[in-house]
Write an enzyme that holds these catalytic residues in place. Structure first.
Site, PDB file in Angstrom:
ATOM      1  N   SER A 116      34.060  43.241  25.028  1.00  0.00           N
ATOM      2  CA  SER A 116      35.430  43.282  25.536  1.00  0.00           C
ATOM      3  C   SER A 116      36.402  42.650  24.547  1.00  0.00           C
ATOM      4  O   SER A 116      37.520  43.149  24.354  1.00  0.00           O
ATOM      5  CB  SER A 116      35.520  42.567  26.884  1.00  0.00           C
ATOM      6  OG  SER A 116      34.833  43.284  27.891  1.00  0.00           O
ATOM      7  N   PHE A 154      46.473  42.949  25.593  1.00  0.00           N
ATOM      8  CA  PHE A 154      47.113  44.186  26.027  1.00  0.00           C
ATOM      9  C   PHE A 154      47.509  44.020  27.486  1.00  0.00           C
ATOM     10  O   PHE A 154      46.630  43.906  28.361  1.00  0.00           O
ATOM     11  CB  PHE A 154      46.133  45.333  25.851  1.00  0.00           C
ATOM     12  CG  PHE A 154      46.665  46.713  26.132  1.00  0.00           C
ATOM     13  CD1 PHE A 154      47.299  47.446  25.140  1.00  0.00           C
ATOM     14  CD2 PHE A 154      46.490  47.300  27.376  1.00  0.00           C
ATOM     15  CE1 PHE A 154      47.742  48.743  25.371  1.00  0.00           C
ATOM     16  CE2 PHE A 154      46.933  48.588  27.629  1.00  0.00           C
ATOM     17  CZ  PHE A 154      47.568  49.312  26.617  1.00  0.00           C
ATOM     18  N   THR A 157      47.908  45.937  33.378  1.00  0.00           N
ATOM     19  CA  THR A 157      47.585  45.700  34.785  1.00  0.00           C
ATOM     20  C   THR A 157      48.415  44.552  35.357  1.00  0.00           C
ATOM     21  O   THR A 157      48.604  43.524  34.706  1.00  0.00           O
ATOM     22  CB  THR A 157      46.093  45.362  34.932  1.00  0.00           C
ATOM     23  OG1 THR A 157      45.319  46.476  34.494  1.00  0.00           O
ATOM     24  CG2 THR A 157      45.735  45.050  36.374  1.00  0.00           C
ATOM     25  N   SER A 163      45.404  50.552  39.395  1.00  0.00           N
ATOM     26  CA  SER A 163      45.149  51.972  39.171  1.00  0.00           C
ATOM     27  C   SER A 163      46.429  52.807  39.105  1.00  0.00           C
ATOM     28  O   SER A 163      46.388  53.949  38.672  1.00  0.00           O
ATOM     29  CB  SER A 163      44.242  52.523  40.288  1.00  0.00           C
ATOM     30  OG  SER A 163      42.976  51.908  40.251  1.00  0.00           O
ATOM     31  N   TRP A 187      44.539  39.814  34.776  1.00  0.00           N
ATOM     32  CA  TRP A 187      43.209  40.185  34.297  1.00  0.00           C
ATOM     33  C   TRP A 187      43.264  40.658  32.838  1.00  0.00           C
ATOM     34  O   TRP A 187      42.743  41.704  32.486  1.00  0.00           O
ATOM     35  CB  TRP A 187      42.563  41.262  35.191  1.00  0.00           C
ATOM     36  CG  TRP A 187      42.465  40.866  36.625  1.00  0.00           C
ATOM     37  CD1 TRP A 187      43.135  41.419  37.671  1.00  0.00           C
ATOM     38  CD2 TRP A 187      41.670  39.812  37.164  1.00  0.00           C
ATOM     39  NE1 TRP A 187      42.801  40.781  38.835  1.00  0.00           N
ATOM     40  CE2 TRP A 187      41.895  39.786  38.558  1.00  0.00           C
ATOM     41  CE3 TRP A 187      40.779  38.875  36.615  1.00  0.00           C
ATOM     42  CZ2 TRP A 187      41.277  38.868  39.410  1.00  0.00           C
ATOM     43  CZ3 TRP A 187      40.157  37.967  37.454  1.00  0.00           C
ATOM     44  CH2 TRP A 187      40.400  37.968  38.828  1.00  0.00           C
ATOM     45  N   GLN A 309       1.621  52.589  39.425  1.00  0.00           N
ATOM     46  CA  GLN A 309       2.393  53.826  39.426  1.00  0.00           C
ATOM     47  C   GLN A 309       3.860  53.602  39.780  1.00  0.00           C
ATOM     48  O   GLN A 309       4.750  54.190  39.145  1.00  0.00           O
ATOM     49  CB  GLN A 309       1.771  54.839  40.382  1.00  0.00           C
ATOM     50  CG  GLN A 309       0.426  55.365  39.923  1.00  0.00           C
ATOM     51  CD  GLN A 309      -0.154  56.386  40.893  1.00  0.00           C
ATOM     52  OE1 GLN A 309       0.457  56.719  41.904  1.00  0.00           O
ATOM     53  NE2 GLN A 309      -1.334  56.885  40.576  1.00  0.00           N
ATOM     54  N   GLY A 369      11.295  40.723  39.582  1.00  0.00           N
ATOM     55  CA  GLY A 369      11.157  39.944  40.801  1.00  0.00           C
ATOM     56  C   GLY A 369      12.141  38.793  40.838  1.00  0.00           C
ATOM     57  O   GLY A 369      13.295  38.913  40.421  1.00  0.00           O
ATOM     58  N   GLU A 393      39.679  49.508  33.253  1.00  0.00           N
ATOM     59  CA  GLU A 393      39.966  50.717  32.481  1.00  0.00           C
ATOM     60  C   GLU A 393      39.609  51.993  33.243  1.00  0.00           C
ATOM     61  O   GLU A 393      39.093  52.960  32.701  1.00  0.00           O
ATOM     62  CB  GLU A 393      39.272  50.661  31.124  1.00  0.00           C
ATOM     63  CG  GLU A 393      39.513  49.320  30.451  1.00  0.00           C
ATOM     64  CD  GLU A 393      39.599  49.398  28.959  1.00  0.00           C
ATOM     65  OE1 GLU A 393      39.735  50.486  28.420  1.00  0.00           O
ATOM     66  OE2 GLU A 393      39.556  48.328  28.346  1.00  0.00           O
ATOM     67  N   GLY A 394      39.892  51.944  34.545  1.00  0.00           N
ATOM     68  CA  GLY A 394      39.667  53.101  35.407  1.00  0.00           C
ATOM     69  C   GLY A 394      38.491  52.896  36.332  1.00  0.00           C
ATOM     70  O   GLY A 394      37.353  52.835  35.892  1.00  0.00           O
TER      71      GLY A 394
END
Length: 414
Positions: A116, A154, A157, A163, A187, A309, A369, A393-394
């Site tokens: 990021s 940048f 938001t 969005s 953010w 398996q 586990g 970013e979407g």
């Protein structure tokens, strides 16, 4: 061509090797064969740097919720050529899109926070200045950002607009030749350590989002502050901040001259999303490799659990999705290098790869586990980080609607 005895034999058959190469569990589809020497060299250089500088410390950084020495790490990444690496000129490496993607994959295999840092620096802040800035803005900021001497962020938001960026409330008004910028962004990766912020704001120069402009804001400008956001349970080894602009006065030449409306910030996001398509597969690979190694060594009922398996079914399904995702990233990278990558195709990659990466992490945790929740293993750290990557970013829903509109021709956003 005609073989001895008169039977027909294709040129493909004649070129087949006499002996198949051995199966490689780390590259079951032979994807490395698609990469050239320079691609492999860049990938291996970034992988080695991450192994030396990030992996020995990342669990501690994540547990403490900090990224100490971020400025030094930025300078090291700059020396590698990893900052703005797909951009040309101004001290940038001019690497191919595939090479940039490979770097993102290796960085996120260490931690999403490190990828990021690089994505926001190069694909958002530097990309915005490189594509939409004036020559003076490029010369002032890009060389120092490419070297890591200056960190960028940048600001798009907002607290109430994620969005739907067209509804942003951050506002810039003219005051003579100057601009007065007021608002808040939320953010924001790198915000508290950035020397420059690319901030998007509404203006009176258009309606319905057409008046949105980008501003290059030195973070030491009076009225600008970037308080860090704490108490995160995801991307903990990453600097995340709020940006506060309280009547920040900017000169006329702070505006990105070639960006108006949402086209500017959305094109930056598309470039950054491309890096996520690759990076998410790095987190998935690290988790898968941890599960595979654990399954080979962990014994229950008298033998390694990898011999059962149900465990093998999980490993096989994870390997299929992991390497399908890498193939998808590689395909999109080749399209970007050829100049033919559409935003809808980036949405295709981001939607698929992040969603599958989270599932790989969760399945890996079941193989480990109870040990899967320990920071001695990377699985839970990657899983929680990807919860943020899934959203930023979407969101899933936004990319589904992008593809839905492209498929049907009908707009379901509004």
């Amino acid at each position: 061509m005609r073989a001895a005895g008169g039977t027909l034999m294709s040129s493909t058959e004649s070129a087949k090797p006499s002996k198949l190469p051995p199966f490689d569990a780390s590259d079951p589809l032979g994807i490395d064969d698609l990469l050239g020497p320079d691609d492999l060299a860049i990938r291996d250089t970034v992988r080695t740097w991450a192994a030396d500088r990030v992996l020995p410390h990342i669990a501690e950084w994540y547990e403490k919720g900090e990224l100490p020495g971020i400025r030094g790490l930025a300078r090291e990444l700059g020396a590698l050529g990893a900052l703005g690496m797909s951009l040309d000129g101004y001290g940038c490496a001019g690497a191919s899109a595939v090479q940039y993607g490979l770097a993102c994959l290796e960085l996120e295999a260490a931690d999403s926070g490190i990828r990021s840092l690089v994505s926001v620096q190069g694909s958002l802040a530097m990309y915005a200045i490189h594509r939409f800035g004036s020559e003076e803005q490029k010369l002032r900021w890009l060389p120092a950002m490419a070297s890591g001497e200056i960190i960028g962020c940048f600001g798009l938001t907002e607290p109430d607009h994620g969005s739907d960026p067209a509804g942003m409330r951050t506002y810039a008004k003219r005051d003579g030749e100057d601009w007065i910028l007021t608002g808040r962004k939320m953010w924001i990766t790198n915000g508290s350590v950035a020397g420059v912020a690319v901030v998007w704001a509404q203006t009176d120069e258009g309606a319905d989002g057409r008046g949105i402009r980008g501003f290059v804001v030195p973070t030491d400008t009076p009225g600008f502050s970037a308080p860090e956001i704490h108490h995160k349970w995801s991307l903990r080894a990453s600097v995340t901040s709020e940006l506060v602009m309280d009547e920040v006065r900017l000169p006329a030449d702070a505006v990105l001259p070639d960006a108006s409306g949402l086209r500017g910030p959305l094109s930056c996001l598309s470039h950054a999303r491309y890096g996520i398509v690759w990076g998410s597969m790095g987190a998935a690979r690290a988790s898968f490799e941890s599960a595979l190694d654990y399954a080979r060594g962990r014994e229950q009922f008298g033998r390694p659990i990898g011999g059962f398996q149900l465990t093998q079914a999980k490993l096989a399904d994870m390997a299929v999705e992991l390497h399908k995702g890498i193939l998808l990233a590689h395909h999109l990278g080749r399209r970007m290098d050829a100049g033919g990558l559409r935003p809808e195709q980036v949405s295709f990659g981001k939607l698929n790869n992040v969603r599958e990466a989270i599932e790989i992490c969760r399945t890996s945790r079941t193989i480990l586990g109870a040990n899967g929740i320990s920071l001695e293993y990377p699985v839970m750290r990657h899983a929680t980080n990807l919860e943020s990557v899934l959203t930023y970013e979407g969101t899933v829903e936004m990319h589904q609607l992008v593809l839905g509109k492209a498929l049907t021709g009908l707009d379901a956003f509004r």
